[in-house]
Design an enzyme around this catalytic site. Structure first.
Site, PDB file in Angstrom:
ATOM      1  N   TRP A   1      -6.776   1.094   7.207  1.00  0.00           N
ATOM      2  CA  TRP A   1      -7.115   2.484   7.457  1.00  0.00           C
ATOM      3  C   TRP A   1      -8.485   3.028   7.160  1.00  0.00           C
ATOM      4  O   TRP A   1      -9.117   3.666   7.729  1.00  0.00           O
ATOM      5  CB  TRP A   1      -5.875   3.322   6.744  1.00  0.00           C
ATOM      6  CG  TRP A   1      -4.501   3.143   7.423  1.00  0.00           C
ATOM      7  CD1 TRP A   1      -3.578   2.543   6.809  1.00  0.00           C
ATOM      8  CD2 TRP A   1      -4.105   3.403   8.867  1.00  0.00           C
ATOM      9  NE1 TRP A   1      -2.383   2.387   7.756  1.00  0.00           N
ATOM     10  CE2 TRP A   1      -2.885   3.027   9.115  1.00  0.00           C
ATOM     11  CE3 TRP A   1      -4.867   3.824   9.898  1.00  0.00           C
ATOM     12  CZ2 TRP A   1      -2.350   3.176  10.213  1.00  0.00           C
ATOM     13  CZ3 TRP A   1      -4.153   4.143  11.011  1.00  0.00           C
ATOM     14  CH2 TRP A   1      -2.909   3.570  11.236  1.00  0.00           C
TER      15      TRP A   1
ATOM     16  N   ASP B   1      -8.296   9.665   1.794  1.00  0.00           N
ATOM     17  CA  ASP B   1      -6.807   9.735   2.629  1.00  0.00           C
ATOM     18  C   ASP B   1      -5.755   9.479   1.881  1.00  0.00           C
ATOM     19  O   ASP B   1      -5.704   8.196   1.271  1.00  0.00           O
ATOM     20  CB  ASP B   1      -7.343   8.499   3.908  1.00  0.00           C
ATOM     21  CG  ASP B   1      -6.105   8.252   4.614  1.00  0.00           C
ATOM     22  OD1 ASP B   1      -4.907   8.838   4.567  1.00  0.00           O
ATOM     23  OD2 ASP B   1      -6.243   7.382   5.616  1.00  0.00           O
TER      24      ASP B   1
ATOM     25  N   LYS C   1       4.747  10.254   6.359  1.00  0.00           N
ATOM     26  CA  LYS C   1       5.220   9.313   4.941  1.00  0.00           C
ATOM     27  C   LYS C   1       6.138   9.783   4.012  1.00  0.00           C
ATOM     28  O   LYS C   1       7.019   9.403   3.506  1.00  0.00           O
ATOM     29  CB  LYS C   1       4.055   8.282   4.349  1.00  0.00           C
ATOM     30  CG  LYS C   1       3.697   7.141   5.462  1.00  0.00           C
ATOM     31  CD  LYS C   1       2.271   7.116   5.865  1.00  0.00           C
ATOM     32  CE  LYS C   1       1.933   6.116   7.163  1.00  0.00           C
ATOM     33  NZ  LYS C   1       0.747   6.151   7.545  1.00  0.00           N
TER      34      LYS C   1
HETATM   35  C1  LIG Z   1      -0.292   5.774   8.147  1.00  0.00           C
HETATM   36  C2  LIG Z   1      -1.708   5.948   7.884  1.00  0.00           C
HETATM   37  C3  LIG Z   1      -2.766   6.677   8.713  1.00  0.00           C
HETATM   38  C4  LIG Z   1      -2.411   6.839  10.179  1.00  0.00           C
HETATM   39  O1  LIG Z   1      -1.546   8.078  10.408  1.00  0.00           O
HETATM   40  P1  LIG Z   1      -1.583   8.810  11.660  1.00  0.00           P
HETATM   41  O2  LIG Z   1      -0.971   9.943  11.312  1.00  0.00           O
HETATM   42  O3  LIG Z   1      -0.674   8.049  12.525  1.00  0.00           O
HETATM   43  O4  LIG Z   1      -2.871   9.106  12.425  1.00  0.00           O
HETATM   44  C5  LIG Z   1      -3.972   6.538   8.057  1.00  0.00           C
HETATM   45  N1  LIG Z   1      -4.029   6.273   6.790  1.00  0.00           N
HETATM   46  C6  LIG Z   1      -3.209   5.818   6.058  1.00  0.00           C
HETATM   47  C7  LIG Z   1      -3.319   5.553   4.672  1.00  0.00           C
HETATM   48  C8  LIG Z   1      -1.977   5.659   6.796  1.00  0.00           C
HETATM   49  O5  LIG Z   1      -0.799   5.289   5.924  1.00  0.00           O
END
Ligand SMILES: *Cc1c(COP(=O)(O)O)cnc(C)c1O
Length: 360
Positions: A100, A171, A195
Site C-alpha cells: 500500500w 495511511d 477495516k
Molecule cells: C485496504 C487498504 C488500502 C486500500 O483501501 P481502499 O479503500 O480499497 O482504497 C490502502 N491502504 C491500506 C493500509 C489498506 O489496508
C-alpha cells in the site's frame, strides 16, 4: 456454530452494531423509511453525520485545527488526492513498508518528486526500516507513512517522529482507532472505513486546516480539493450516507466500550494470545520481524502451500472464515480488528492446535 470472520477488509463489524442497523433498517426513528432512503439534506441525516464527526473527534482527541472529512473513493483515492493538493511539484518523503505504501508513492510521482526515505521491499516487507536509517528531505512538502501494513503484517509499534517543519501524513486504513496516538504529530491521516470503522464506501480524512489551504485551486478539480469538503461539511455532493451512518454506529459502540485506550488493551491481549501461540509452535511460522508485528493482521504459514490451502479450507468448515493470505504473498492471515472478540482468537488458536496435531 458461531462464525468468526477473519477477513482483511471489508471485515467483520461488531455484532451489536449490525443488530442495531438491522433494527433500524426499514424504519429509521419511526419515519417510515430507512436511513439510506433519506435525503442527505433532510432533517434526519444531518444529525447522523454530525454525530459521526463528534464521535471521531472525541475518540481521537482531535482539535479544531483539524477538519474531519468523509470522502468517497477509499484510501486509494487519497493516494492521489493528497499529492494533488499538497505536493504541487515539490518533493515528498515516502517510507516504503508494504504494497500500500508503494502504491501511494507511485501515485504521488504524478504530481512531484518522490523520495523513498527507506524501503523493506527487497526483504519482502518483512520488517519496517528503523527510523534512524531514513534519508529524509529537510524541506519536504510532507512525509508519508503507512501505520499498519495490512498485507505484510507489520506495524509501527510507536508512530515515528515527524521531520521538524514537515507535515507527517499517515495511511491508517487498517489500524485507525485500534490504538492511542497523538493526532498533533500528524498533518493529515486517512483510512478507508472497511477495516476498522464500518463498511466500504467512505474514507475518513483528518487534515490540519492550514495544510488543506495549500491547494492551488486552479490546478485541482473541485471534487478533489480538501477545501471543497471542508467548506461543505463533506456534502458538496451526495455523500455515502449509509456508510457514514454505519460509521456513526461503530463509533457509538467504541465510545460505549470505553474508547480507544480500552480497545487498545483488548487488541494487545488478542494479538499477544495469537503470537504467543505462534512462537511456541514449529509448525506455524510468521515471517515478520518480532519488533514490527502487526496487532491487526497476523500473517503466518504452515510448512507447505498445500497445507496452507488445507488449513484455510478446514478452518472454514469450523466456522473460522477468510484466513487466506493476500493473493500477493500467499500463506494465511488472521485479521483481528477492533470488532473481533477475544473468543474468536481463542477459537482460532484451538483450531490451529488441532490442525497441527493432525498434520505434523
Ligand atoms: C485496504 C487498504 C488500502 C486500500 O483501501 P481502499 O479503500 O480499497 O482504497 C490502502 N491502504 C491500506 C493500509 C489498506 O489496508
Amino acid at each position: 456454530m458461531a462464525v468468526y470472520n477473519f477477513a482483511a477488509g471489508p471485515a467483520m463489524l461488531p455484532k451489536k452494531v449490525m443488530e442495531r442497523a438491522q433494527a433500524e433498517f426499514t424504519n429509521y426513528q419511526n419515519c417510515g423509511s430507512g436511513i439510506m432512503e433519506l435525503s442527505h439534506r433532510g432533517k434526519l441525516f444531518q444529525p447522523v453525520i454530525d454525530r459521526a464527526e463528534a464521535n471521531i473527534r472525541e475518540l481521537l482527541n482531535i482539535s479544531d485545527d483539524y477538519a474531519v472529512l468523509f470522502i468517497q473513493g477509499g484510501a486509494s483515492m487519497q493516494f492521489c488526492m493528497l499529492a494533488m493538493n499538497l505536493l504541487n511539484g515539490g518533493t515528498a518523503d515516502y517510507v516504503d513498508t508494504g504494497v500500500w505504501s508503494n502504491k501511494a508513492a507511485k501515485e504521488a510521482k504524478l504530481f512531484g518528486n518522490v523520495n523513498i526515505v527507506a524501503s523493506s521491499r527487497e526483504a519482502k516487507y518483512d520488517h519496517i526500516p528503523a527510523a534512524d536509517t531514513w534519508k529524509r528531505t529537510a524541506d519536504a512538502a510532507y512525509m508519508h507513512i503507512t501505520s499498519n501494513n495490512t498485507v505484510a503484517g507489520s506495524q509501527y509499534q510507536v508512530m515515528p517522529t515527524p521531520t521538524p517543519g514537515v507535515p507527517m501524513i499517515a495511511d491508517m486504513s487498517s489500524d485507525i482507532m485500534s490504538r492511542v496516538f497523538n493526532v498533533n504529530d500528524f498533518g493529515m491521516f486517512y483510512a478507508g472505513a472497511q477495516k476498522n470503522l464500518g463498511p466500504s464506501g467512505v474514507a475518513l480524512v483528518v487534515i490540519r486546516k492550514d495544510l488543506a489551504a495549500r491547494t492551488v485551486e486552479e490546478k485541482v478539480p473541485t471534487m478533489l480539493r480538501y477545501s471543497t469538503y471542508i467548506e461543505n461539511g463533506s456534502m458538496f455532493n451526495t455523500p455515502p450516507t449509509f456508510a457514514i451512518y454505519m460509521l456513526a454506529l461503530v463509533t457509538d459502540w467504541l465510545k460505549e466500550l470505553g474508547g480507544v485506550a480500552a480497545i487498545e488493551k483488548i487488541n494487545n491481549e488478542k494479538a499477544k494470545y495469537l503470537y504467543d501461540f505462534l512462537d511456541t509452535s514449529d509448525f506455524y511460522k510468521t515471517p515478520v520481524a518480532k519488533a514490527d508485528r502487526s496487532r491487526m493482521n497476523v500473517v503466518f504459514r504452515t510448512p507447505s502451500e498445500e497445507l496452507d490451502a488445507a488449513f484455510v479450507a478446514e478452518a472454514k468448515k469450523n466456522g473460522l472464515t477468510d484466513l487466506k493470505g493476500h493473493r500477493l504473498v500467499g500463506g494465511c492471515r488472521a485479521s483481528i480488528y477492533n470488532a473481533m472478540p477475544m473468543e474468536g482468537v481463542q477459537a482460532l488458536v484451538e483450531f490451529m492446535k488441532k490442525f497441527e496435531l493432525a498434520n505434523k
